[in-house]
Design a protein around this motif. Sequence first.
Motif, PDB file in Angstrom:
ATOM      1  N   ARG A   1       0.811  -1.215   0.000  1.00 13.47           N
ATOM      2  CA  ARG A   1       0.000   0.000   0.000  1.00 13.47           C
ATOM      3  C   ARG A   1       0.843   1.264   0.000  1.00 13.47           C
TER       4      ARG A   1
ATOM      5  N   THR B   1       1.433   2.535  -2.689  1.00 20.84           N
ATOM      6  CA  THR B   1       0.863   3.172  -3.872  1.00 20.84           C
ATOM      7  C   THR B   1      -0.606   3.517  -3.661  1.00 20.84           C
ATOM      8  N   ASN B   2      -1.108   4.297  -4.561  1.00 17.91           N
ATOM      9  CA  ASN B   2      -2.467   4.816  -4.421  1.00 17.91           C
ATOM     10  C   ASN B   2      -3.499   3.696  -4.398  1.00 17.91           C
TER      11      ASN B   2
ATOM     12  N   GLN C   1       6.407   4.594   0.987  1.00 14.85           N
ATOM     13  CA  GLN C   1       5.360   5.420   0.374  1.00 14.85           C
ATOM     14  C   GLN C   1       5.890   5.926  -0.961  1.00 14.85           C
TER      15      GLN C   1
ATOM     16  N   LYS D   1      -0.089   7.708   3.557  1.00 10.98           N
ATOM     17  CA  LYS D   1      -1.105   8.624   3.043  1.00 10.98           C
ATOM     18  C   LYS D   1      -2.087   7.975   2.071  1.00 10.98           C
ATOM     19  N   HIS D   2      -1.680   6.893   1.378  1.00 11.59           N
ATOM     20  CA  HIS D   2      -2.585   6.302   0.393  1.00 11.59           C
ATOM     21  C   HIS D   2      -3.621   5.345   1.003  1.00 11.59           C
ATOM     22  N   ALA D   3      -3.310   4.779   2.174  1.00  9.94           N
ATOM     23  CA  ALA D   3      -4.164   3.722   2.734  1.00  9.94           C
ATOM     24  C   ALA D   3      -5.453   4.276   3.340  1.00  9.94           C
ATOM     25  N   GLU D   4      -6.496   3.443   3.365  1.00 13.65           N
ATOM     26  CA  GLU D   4      -7.776   3.846   3.980  1.00 13.65           C
ATOM     27  C   GLU D   4      -7.656   3.884   5.506  1.00 13.65           C
TER      28      GLU D   4
END
Lengths: 238, 238, 238, 238, 238, 238
Positions: free
Chosen positions: C68, C70-71, C120, E22-25
């Motif tokens: 994760r 990535t977007n 990230q 930052k990308h993860a839920e």
Amino acid sequence: MRPSGRKLSEMRPISIEVGVMKHAEGSCLIKMGETHVLCSATIEDKAPPFLKNTGLGWVTAEYGMLPRATNSRTRREAAAGKQSGRTQEIQRLIGRSLRAGVDRSALGERQIVIDCDVIQADGGTRCASITGGWVALKLAVDKLLKAGVIVSDPMIDHVAAVSCGIYAGQPVLDLDYAEDSTAGTDGNFILTGRGRMIEVQMSAEGATFSREEMGELLDLAEAGCTALVQAQKAALGL
Amino acid sequence: MRPSGRKLSEMRPISIEVGVMKHAEGSCLIKMGETHVLCSATIEDKAPPFLKNTGLGWVTAEYGMLPRATNSRTRREAAAGKQSGRTQEIQRLIGRSLRAGVDRSALGERQIVIDCDVIQADGGTRCASITGGWVALKLAVDKLLKAGVIVSDPMIDHVAAVSCGIYAGQPVLDLDYAEDSTAGTDGNFILTGRGRMIEVQMSAEGATFSREEMGELLDLAEAGCTALVQAQKAALGL
Amino acid sequence: MRPSGRKLSEMRPISIEVGVMKHAEGSCLIKMGETHVLCSATIEDKAPPFLKNTGLGWVTAEYGMLPRATNSRTRREAAAGKQSGRTQEIQRLIGRSLRAGVDRSALGERQIVIDCDVIQADGGTRCASITGGWVALKLAVDKLLKAGVIVSDPMIDHVAAVSCGIYAGQPVLDLDYAEDSTAGTDGNFILTGRGRMIEVQMSAEGATFSREEMGELLDLAEAGCTALVQAQKAALGL
Amino acid sequence: MRPSGRKLSEMRPISIEVGVMKHAEGSCLIKMGETHVLCSATIEDKAPPFLKNTGLGWVTAEYGMLPRATNSRTRREAAAGKQSGRTQEIQRLIGRSLRAGVDRSALGERQIVIDCDVIQADGGTRCASITGGWVALKLAVDKLLKAGVIVSDPMIDHVAAVSCGIYAGQPVLDLDYAEDSTAGTDGNFILTGRGRMIEVQMSAEGATFSREEMGELLDLAEAGCTALVQAQKAALGL
Amino acid sequence: MRPSGRKLSEMRPISIEVGVMKHAEGSCLIKMGETHVLCSATIEDKAPPFLKNTGLGWVTAEYGMLPRATNSRTRREAAAGKQSGRTQEIQRLIGRSLRAGVDRSALGERQIVIDCDVIQADGGTRCASITGGWVALKLAVDKLLKAGVIVSDPMIDHVAAVSCGIYAGQPVLDLDYAEDSTAGTDGNFILTGRGRMIEVQMSAEGATFSREEMGELLDLAEAGCTALVQAQKAALGL
Amino acid sequence: MRPSGRKLSEMRPISIEVGVMKHAEGSCLIKMGETHVLCSATIEDKAPPFLKNTGLGWVTAEYGMLPRATNSRTRREAAAGKQSGRTQEIQRLIGRSLRAGVDRSALGERQIVIDCDVIQADGGTRCASITGGWVALKLAVDKLLKAGVIVSDPMIDHVAAVSCGIYAGQPVLDLDYAEDSTAGTDGNFILTGRGRMIEVQMSAEGATFSREEMGELLDLAEAGCTALVQAQKAALGL
């Protein structure tokens, strides 16, 4: 009537060109009609581990096909991540057949690897690989003899292979793809230069055959292999 | 002095023979001196899933090498169970380069697979694959045009590739294996027929280079690609 | 106008924190804006087999990305059963680049493995891996020197990397993901502390570029690497 | 003199026990002397994709061996990560042979999977698998008929298999491991209940054989398969 | 006396930092002393195929470790080509444990993937992964609730995990690596916020234990999980 | 009421037949009702590399299931190309449990491999594998003692395993498949002949359990293992 117009006992044109791969210890390009196979021989100083200290050598083979050797593209085995069962079966057959023509004691503890790569396929690729593979093997062994690495010739006899089958109810020699894909019964026959049998594989996918038919196919195979051995000799200048 | 006796800016003899694989939609055998690569193009009716409903086509490539294309035998990737990192890097480069010469909208939602199989290696196999792959691609596209499957020609321009490097302190064009294996700096240059750049990869294994040297190599590459594009035209009768 | 509002020649904020992994011989967390990579160095007593008895050492690298980072979630390579072609290409590049900054004779017959794991991702992960990987490598080598295992310093020069590209028709420095995913042409530039070039990779996916554009990107890259080398020095207290 | 003291044309004791696996649609444990194979049949509602909308069914087989079925432990193929070439060759042979005894049109678009797992090995495991596999297949097909899923019986004829070879210069029937491992020539013969041939595989590892010897082995095989078909009938109460 | 100087029932310092990817839920970095694990949650619109049309959702987990998270470098599983048995066992445990805290009907037909990547290891990584994984899961579920994608909260209770064992003859809580690698008996205890048990795994490598000892470890585990649930609440501001 | 009509604390009929595989150093067929497992022991002269020069031996296990041991056919792991996470988890458990009953110093630097192959499955296959695997191990060790290869008996105590669970709200002993597939909580309990615990694995898929329930299951497990140890003794004539 065969799709190619050939007679029942007529082989396709045979062509064997030697020395086509400059790095290999022996090589040839064998063409059985539109079936083209590049065969090379590599001499390795060491025999496989299971032969350690036996004084015996080994001959093994690997088989491959270019993706577009076939009518529709075949997936590259390297990309698929493994050799198919068919490929493994074929390369085991090639190795086994060639070993039958070699005195492994005279070869000494080394290995010769025969690579057979099908450039273009039109039926009978495994038979062409054996017939051409023998030529590459012979050239490599001659190099060892000439260099004095081995002193007595390990080549016992020629090894050649041809397919025969029952096509449209009739026994035919040297099947091409159009015949091979519809024949009820077909077989591969691997013979020595003196006509002794090394391997006979007859198979009837969804059909059966009689002993009489088997005899007829063997007759064809003997004639076919005689012609192939002649071509081997011509290519090698023997 | 180069090992082959060539001048610094002298390429190896170029030979491109088309139509060598009867099943393929396009094919050629390209020879750059002793480097021989069989290139074929396969047209597939479907584009990859990620292009579904975009109207865009795709060109991709796969690369392989016969085990005995090299001086010592290389293990067969199908037997090893995977393509090496080197192989994947090369086939990604070939695909990317060829796509730069294609209008994927004019090609429509289909895929053309370029197979490049090295029959004999003597340096520069990836460049030969690109130059020959473009010829196979062109032939396949022409077939689509002639059949009326597509109406406007998706081929924007020629794509050709050559390697250059610093060998024994001097910039040289079209490295063979003897040069490639000892050059401190070398690079691959992929250019269009009009001399625009598609990809430049310069690499200094254990060394470094200056902008001036880089400029000299670019000059050589432009000359080399001009010659390659001429050879492509001659092979195709353009 | 760049999506981030940065000027054409403006890099993202650089942060390099050393000593973040207690077990490693050298480690750092490098941040190029929102791209975060953990780099560690492991010293191994033995060099790879092909260097046996050469007196030369080796530096190699492995690269990975958290699923994760990535977007949208990327499939874990360990679960997929292999490293992708992209991963292998990147880790080969990292290793090759770092070796260019090392005197492998002074290193002696041992290996240093650089692991670069992207925590990230926001573009430029391979460049950040090289710049941060050099810091981890330097720390590990200093440990060897301090311990007296080696006596002369094998670090020849700094190695740093940055990406540049043509975004919206203009040359820009240090692309983030929003730029990288739409740039027609982009490249990775690996330079030494003295401004010599180690590797230049320019690529135009579906486009082409001129020598003039290439020159402009090189100018940007030289400025960028100068800043990165400063950050390396600051992080290491040099 | 055979190691077991058997006469040249004497088979090992044959035992076929049906219904040994409660979950399978058909099953048996076949024993040819000390060779024991568990055979099961699984009916699957769908035929393989390549038969979609042809109205034809399929019979396929898988083969395995418990690690300690053999004298020294064999590595588990699941742990090795793949089926060996030998395993794939055997399971392809089993499937091909059984299909020759089935009217695939009467079977309809479904698949029957025959699993043959060697519990104990003493030579002739592939032949025992075919003979026992036919019994499991027959039981599964009878279940389909009884349930009215199919209305006409797709079983054309019995299929049975036996090995023969040249041991110590004499033709022998039904080789056990002691004979199999030293025989110069041996073969597998797959016949129907009416004595028609489905598959003949004769192989001479490092030796050759004549047509006369081939004829003698065929005579033995016909006698052996007749006995096996009797055993199949007895086990099924036919 | 414990190597760290901790009391028998003393846990290591607990730290849970949320929102680190930052990308993860949902995401957190959990630290149990020197054991650091990055946990992220990814929401996928589809449930796995076996849940199609059941109305039930799924929670699954994957686990990995950076090569140099450990004292000596561990081979990267992506390079090895598969996840080890240990990794699979751990990720199955994490998924099973977290599902016990979720009302899968309220979650609806979607899947949440929890990735737990060990950045630094010092014992107890699977327990830290469960405790931190629950936090990431909770954050992702809260996002679904806030967005109105689901209307009733599927989170039934906290899930937390801790290891206990018999070290030097005495029951201890929250083993670090020095203890874990020498303890004769150790176990993992996964409990809910209300103290109900989800999973108990006690194991004695080369030793055995009594029911009395088992009771003492359970007492410690209950105390430990109470503290962990407090830390989860604090991190989430509950 | 249990599906089988058994009382809550009633085990299935236990049958252990020894000496069923002629090649193995020890073997048995264990039946727990309709769950049948073939267990064999193989003595290997060498211990695994990590034990080199420690004087300690090793016991390890592999587990497999015939494809049609189960109600619907399970894909063959050898064909799938890997052992599932479940298989690896089970075989690690079997090996760990059996080692707890062995004095590895008395065994000396050798390895015993226990193969457990499920012929028919109806719940509790891993427990049956441990109980039967111990019998095979004991037979192999006795062979070593009788041959004088080792002089002091490395078998410390019996090892037996049973599953218990909460089925329809009530604690039950020795779950069959009908119970196992619906029980909210179940566990595997591995005990020694003297009632000491080796491993306790309790798991609540989508549910939770209390300490009181855990105690009740332990009571059942102790009774069950006592019966299993009696059966081991009877089978071995102790």
